[in-house]
Scaffold this motif. Structure first.
Motif, short mmCIF file in Angstrom:
data_model
loop_
_atom_site.label_atom_id
_atom_site.label_comp_id
_atom_site.label_asym_id
_atom_site.label_seq_id
_atom_site.Cartn_x
_atom_site.Cartn_y
_atom_site.Cartn_z
N ASP A 86 0.78 -1.24 0.03
CA ASP A 86 0.06 0.02 0.02
C ASP A 86 0.77 1.19 -0.01
N LEU A 87 1.86 1.29 0.87
CA LEU A 87 2.80 2.44 0.86
C LEU A 87 3.36 2.68 -0.20
N LEU A 88 4.13 1.61 -0.89
CA LEU A 88 4.69 1.67 -2.24
C LEU A 88 3.81 2.24 -3.33
N ALA A 89 2.78 1.72 -3.42
CA ALA A 89 1.75 2.24 -4.46
C ALA A 89 1.44 3.65 -4.01
N ARG A 90 1.03 4.30 -3.10
CA ARG A 90 0.88 5.56 -2.66
C ARG A 90 2.20 6.42 -2.83
N ILE A 91 3.23 5.86 -2.78
CA ILE A 91 4.38 6.68 -3.25
C ILE A 91 4.48 6.83 -4.68
#
Length: 100
Positions: A86-91
């Motif tokens: 999730d965090l990587l996708a948001r980044i």
């Protein structure tokens, strides 16, 4: 948007990142991740003659990708892995967003 929809929308960016990591991992074997995928198809079809060296390179590249996958997930729970995705996708979304 439901969490499941958000995950599906983010998946291409996460897949691109994973593909880049695979490319880096198999580079040591002298091939790309796409070449590894082609060799995987050849190895699944005994009727297709693959060069012995190609089979060896595939085995080496496959082991490198498995090692990378294990190293990336080491010590993380399934929930933590989901959070990382999730965090990587948001980044990635932030990086792709037009300047405000």
């Amino acid at each position: 948007m439901a969490a499941r929809d958000a995950d599906a929308a983010d998946q291409p960016a996460v897949d691109d990142d994973r593909q880049a990591a695979k490319d880096a991992a198999v580079r040591e074997a002298g091939i790309t991740a796409a070449q590894r995928a082609a060799l995987a198809v050849l190895s699944d079809w005994p009727g297709i003659i693959a060069a012995e060296r190609g089979t060896e390179v595939f085995a080496q590249a496959d082991a490198l990708v498995a090692k990378l996958d294990a190293r990336l997930a080491e010590g993380l729970t399934p929930d933590e892995l989901a959070s990382v995705r999730d965090l990587l996708a948001r980044i990635v979304r932030n990086a792709e967003a037009p300047d405000a």
